[in-house]
Design a protein around this motif. Structure first.
Motif, short mmCIF file in Angstrom:
data_model
loop_
_atom_site.label_atom_id
_atom_site.label_comp_id
_atom_site.label_asym_id
_atom_site.label_seq_id
_atom_site.Cartn_x
_atom_site.Cartn_y
_atom_site.Cartn_z
N TYR A 119 0.84 -1.21 0.00
CA TYR A 119 0.00 0.00 0.00
C TYR A 119 0.87 1.26 0.00
O TYR A 119 0.58 2.23 -0.69
N PHE A 120 1.95 1.21 0.80
CA PHE A 120 2.85 2.35 0.90
C PHE A 120 3.49 2.65 -0.46
O PHE A 120 3.49 3.80 -0.92
N MET A 121 4.00 1.62 -1.11
CA MET A 121 4.67 1.82 -2.40
C MET A 121 3.69 2.26 -3.48
O MET A 121 4.02 3.08 -4.33
N LEU A 122 2.47 1.73 -3.43
CA LEU A 122 1.46 2.15 -4.41
C LEU A 122 1.13 3.64 -4.19
O LEU A 122 1.04 4.41 -5.15
N GLY A 123 1.00 4.02 -2.92
CA GLY A 123 0.73 5.42 -2.60
C GLY A 123 1.86 6.32 -3.08
O GLY A 123 1.64 7.35 -3.72
N LEU A 124 3.09 5.90 -2.81
CA LEU A 124 4.28 6.68 -3.18
C LEU A 124 4.38 6.83 -4.70
O LEU A 124 4.74 7.89 -5.21
N THR A 125 4.03 5.76 -5.40
CA THR A 125 4.07 5.78 -6.86
C THR A 125 3.05 6.77 -7.41
O THR A 125 3.34 7.54 -8.33
N LEU A 126 1.85 6.76 -6.83
CA LEU A 126 0.81 7.70 -7.27
C LEU A 126 1.22 9.15 -6.98
O LEU A 126 0.95 10.04 -7.78
N VAL A 127 1.89 9.36 -5.84
CA VAL A 127 2.41 10.71 -5.53
C VAL A 127 3.42 11.11 -6.60
O VAL A 127 3.41 12.24 -7.10
N SER A 128 4.29 10.17 -6.97
CA SER A 128 5.30 10.46 -8.00
C SER A 128 4.64 10.76 -9.35
O SER A 128 5.20 11.47 -10.18
N LEU A 129 3.47 10.19 -9.56
CA LEU A 129 2.72 10.45 -10.80
C LEU A 129 1.80 11.69 -10.65
O LEU A 129 0.95 11.94 -11.50
N GLU A 130 2.00 12.40 -9.54
CA GLU A 130 1.21 13.60 -9.23
C GLU A 130 -0.29 13.30 -9.14
O GLU A 130 -1.12 14.08 -9.61
N GLN A 131 -0.58 12.15 -8.54
CA GLN A 131 -1.99 11.78 -8.32
C GLN A 131 -2.24 11.62 -6.81
O GLN A 131 -2.68 10.57 -6.34
N GLY A 132 -1.92 12.70 -6.08
CA GLY A 132 -2.00 12.66 -4.62
C GLY A 132 -3.36 12.26 -4.08
O GLY A 132 -3.45 11.54 -3.09
#
Length: 217
Positions: free
Chosen positions: A105-118
């Motif tokens: 869940y953490f890595m999926l969240g971090l990836t979405l943040v990196s894709l600017e999908q906060g």
């Protein structure tokens, strides 16, 4: 002791050679067990051989297409190479295959943040914190995501929790300082920037923010 468990123990000690040997033996003993391939891949990834690691993860998926941990490991590999869209697909697949881990869940969240999908990242970072309440980095990233969505009070709670768990987390102090500045609590903001600088004297953002706030008051 099971060869996989032995290998994991060696990995935790940073003894990559012995870990590789143990996982290799595990593969020889049970060539149809995806776990040993995933573990071997993790060793290769840890020593920087991403290409070979990927082959082992793919082999695990060939053996068992529901080997959720293999998708997670491929996701990490892609993430560390800044291939965020591809990483996102892997973490999502791991989740669909039943991987209910705070790390995924953490890595999926971090990836979405990196894709600017906060906005999409938020529930995953929240779930990560729920599943592992004592992970300061998960708290910090969740707080950061809340702050970016201008949920300031909620984000401050997470930064404070992060500092409870890791008193040396200079970035959490810095972001708390920014939050206090946003709320026009100058004294508290300066105190937080000072804390960040005490831990990390070369914290450029904290130094800059402190000078800025002091020159305006």
């Amino acid at each position: 002791m099971d060869k996989n468990q032995l290998g994991v123990q060696f990995m935790q000690e940073g003894n990559w050679e012995e870990a590789a040997k143990a996982f290799n033996e595990a593969i020889e003993e049970k060539p149809t067990d995806p776990i040993a391939y995933i573990n071997f891949g993790n060793v290769l990834s840890a020593v920087g051989d991403d290409e070979k690691a990927l082959k082992f993860y793919q082999k695990a998926i060939e053996i068992d297409e529901n080997a959720a941990a293999a998708y997670y490991s491929i996701g990490n590999l892609l993430f560390s190479n800044d291939l965020f869209s591809e990483a996102k697909n892997m973490f999502e697949t791991a989740m669909k295959k039943g991987l209910e881990s705070s790390d995924n869940y953490f890595m999926l969240g971090l990836t979405l943040v990196s894709l600017e999908q906060g906005r999409f990242a938020l529930p995953y970072l929240q779930r990560s914190v729920e599943l592992n309440e004592n992970d300061p980095e998960a708290r910090f990233q969740y707080g950061l995501c809340l702050a970016q969505l201008e949920l300031i009070d909620e984000s401050m709670l997470q930064f404070e929790k992060c500092i409870e768990l890791d008193p040396e987390h200079s970035d959490a102090y810095y972001n708390l300082g920014v939050s206090f500045a946003f709320k026009e609590n100058v004294a508290k903001a300066v105190e937080m920037f000072n804390n960040a600088l005490a831990i990390q004297p070369d914290h450029l953002l904290a130094g800059h923010a402190k000078r800025l706030i002091e020159s305006n008051h």
